[in-house]
Design an enzyme around this catalytic site. Structure first.
Site, mmCIF file in Angstrom:
data_model
loop_
_atom_site.group_PDB
_atom_site.id
_atom_site.type_symbol
_atom_site.label_atom_id
_atom_site.label_comp_id
_atom_site.label_asym_id
_atom_site.label_seq_id
_atom_site.Cartn_x
_atom_site.Cartn_y
_atom_site.Cartn_z
ATOM 1 N N PHE A 53 4.742 -9.676 4.390
ATOM 2 C CA PHE A 53 5.460 -8.693 5.223
ATOM 3 C C PHE A 53 4.581 -7.484 5.547
ATOM 4 C CE2 PHE A 53 8.718 -10.583 2.439
ATOM 5 C CZ PHE A 53 9.697 -10.941 3.339
ATOM 6 N N ALA A 54 3.331 -7.487 5.039
ATOM 7 C CA ALA A 54 2.516 -6.269 5.093
ATOM 8 C C ALA A 54 1.951 -6.039 6.493
ATOM 9 C CB ALA A 54 1.383 -6.362 4.073
ATOM 10 N N ASN A 98 0.826 -1.223 0.000
ATOM 11 C CA ASN A 98 0.000 0.000 0.000
ATOM 12 C C ASN A 98 0.858 1.270 0.000
ATOM 13 O OD1 ASN A 98 0.904 0.270 2.614
ATOM 14 N ND2 ASN A 98 -1.091 -0.041 3.591
ATOM 15 N N ASN A 147 -4.284 -3.019 11.196
ATOM 16 C CA ASN A 147 -3.420 -3.347 10.058
ATOM 17 C C ASN A 147 -2.907 -4.791 10.134
ATOM 18 O OD1 ASN A 147 -2.095 -2.794 7.663
ATOM 19 N ND2 ASN A 147 -0.300 -1.940 8.661
ATOM 20 N N SER A 167 5.169 -2.034 12.098
ATOM 21 C CA SER A 167 6.256 -2.697 12.830
ATOM 22 C C SER A 167 7.041 -1.812 13.797
ATOM 23 C CB SER A 167 7.223 -3.323 11.825
ATOM 24 O OG SER A 167 7.834 -2.309 11.057
ATOM 25 N N LEU A 192 18.635 1.082 15.836
ATOM 26 C CA LEU A 192 19.959 1.481 16.306
ATOM 27 C C LEU A 192 20.960 1.751 15.173
ATOM 28 C CD1 LEU A 192 21.873 1.955 18.710
ATOM 29 C CD2 LEU A 192 22.486 -0.464 18.563
ATOM 30 N N TYR A 239 3.022 -4.431 19.474
ATOM 31 C CA TYR A 239 3.524 -4.952 18.195
ATOM 32 C C TYR A 239 3.738 -6.471 18.303
ATOM 33 C CZ TYR A 239 7.136 -6.203 14.810
ATOM 34 O OH TYR A 239 7.865 -6.844 13.861
ATOM 35 N N ILE A 272 -3.941 -4.848 2.017
ATOM 36 C CA ILE A 272 -4.452 -6.217 2.212
ATOM 37 C C ILE A 272 -5.785 -6.237 2.971
ATOM 38 C CG2 ILE A 272 -2.224 -7.378 2.022
ATOM 39 C CD1 ILE A 272 -2.307 -7.637 5.127
#
Ligand code: UDP
Length: 328
Positions: A73-74, A32, A92, A77, A190, A141, A52
């Site tokens: 992977f959508a 997206n 999501n 994160s 990091l 998450y 999705i």
């Protein structure tokens, strides 16, 4: 037959697409573009801009394309954001995955490999962490990723779909050719933050917490090259194609480096003094996270190629110094 990569314009997704295409596979990318970049998508992949959570768009794609398996992977994160806006993560990550699985079941696509995370473990009971260890996420998450794993498991039982969940430790580095790499906005990780110092974008790097029970008081993490993660997805898909059962795997090098050690590595790679400033602990950070990668080695035949953190930071530096503004 093609492989559908959802979230293939993001950091780990785009590297997986490059690995797939370099391995001669046919690839379709759907994204997206909320956090991914069109420019990160390999030119040989067919691209669909879709969310999705949009079932009609997924149906259209599955009707048009001959999809043999999905790599997913959508998802959102960012740990910090998940704590201030948890419902965004439920929407999501969970609503999105439910919609995707419904579409896969409806179209008879029965194999999926997807991104999970070391955050599903929360504060580990021991290190190195085994896949069978307690899962008790300390942030939203990780909670949604664990729920995604469970959603796959129940869907697998009901509909005969098979899945592999890959629990990444600290993804870093960039494609060795320097064409694609990590680009988050805002950046919270990091290594890219450290490299903003020699890139002239920040004066110093903060060390979050210097009173942990570790060798130098800073947190220890297992840093794993994104290209090694990318290869694991292909191995996992091949494992499912060969009839492998649904399963969960850790992906890490099995070696931990402290925040201070990573700053030292970056100093030697870049030749810049990189001033560090000691700060308070960041909420929700476990002291030590190190993977046992034994199961992925035994079952998938996965072995990280990039075992030296100097090489990982060096690839990251090639990308960030060549693209100080990411894909913009
Ligand atoms: N960290 C830090 N300074 C920063 C960003 C991160 O000291 O500016 C620390 C963080 O507290 C953690 C480690 O670096 O111990 C890795 O953090 P990152 O956000 O990259 O990954 P995480 O382990 O949260 O997935």
């Amino acid at each position: 037959m093609a492989i559908l990569v959802l979230g293939g314009a993001g950091y780990i997704g785009s590297h997986t697409v490059y690995e797939l295409i370099e391995a001669g596979r046919e690839v379709i990318v759907a994204d997206n573009l909320q956090t991914g970049f069109r420019k990160a998508v390999h030119p040989k992949a067919r691209f669909y801009e879709l969310d999705i959570r949009h079932r009609a768009a997924l149906d259209e794609l599955f009707e048009k394309e001959n999809v043999e398996g999905v790599i997913h992977f959508a998802a959102s994160s960012q740990v910090g954001e998940s704590m201030t806006d948890p419902l965004k993560y439920y929407d999501n990550n969970l609503c999105g995955t439910a919609c995707l699985l419904q579409a896969m079941v409806a179209h008879g696509v029965d194999k999926i490999v997807f991104s999970s995370t070391a955050a599903v473990y929360g504060e580990p009971e021991r290190v190195p962490i085994l896949e069978s260890d307690r899962t008790e996420p300390t942030n939203c998450y990780g909670e949604t990723k664990l729920a995604m794993e469970k959603m796959m498991s129940w869907t697998a039982r009901a509909h005969g779909l098979r899945y592999v969940a890959l629990r990444y430790f600290n993804a870093c580095g960039a494609h060795p050719d320097g064409l694609i790499g990590e680009a988050h906005s805002p950046e919270t990780h990091l290594i890219p933050l450290i490299l903003q110092v020699p890139n002239g974008q920040r004066k110093s790097i903060s060390v979050f917490g210097t009173d942990y029970d570790t060798r130098d008081g800073s947190c220890i993490r297992d840093y794993i090259h994104v290209s090694d993660l990318a290869r694991a997805h292909i191995l996992a898909l091949d494992y499912l194609t060969e009839g492998g059962e649904s399963d969960v795997f850790n992906l890490g090098n099995g070696v931990g480096f402290s925040v201070r050690e990573m700053i030292d590595v970056a100093r030697s790679v870049t030749g810049h003094p990189i001033p560090a400033v000691e700060e308070a602990r960041r909420a929700g950070d476990p002291a030590v996270l190190i993977a046992s990668g034994k199961k992925a080695a035994e079952v998938l035949g996965w072995k990280p190629v990039y075992t030296r953190v100097e090489d990982i930071v060096s690839d990251a530096w090639r990308w960030h110094s060549g693209h100080p503004h990411g894909f913009e």
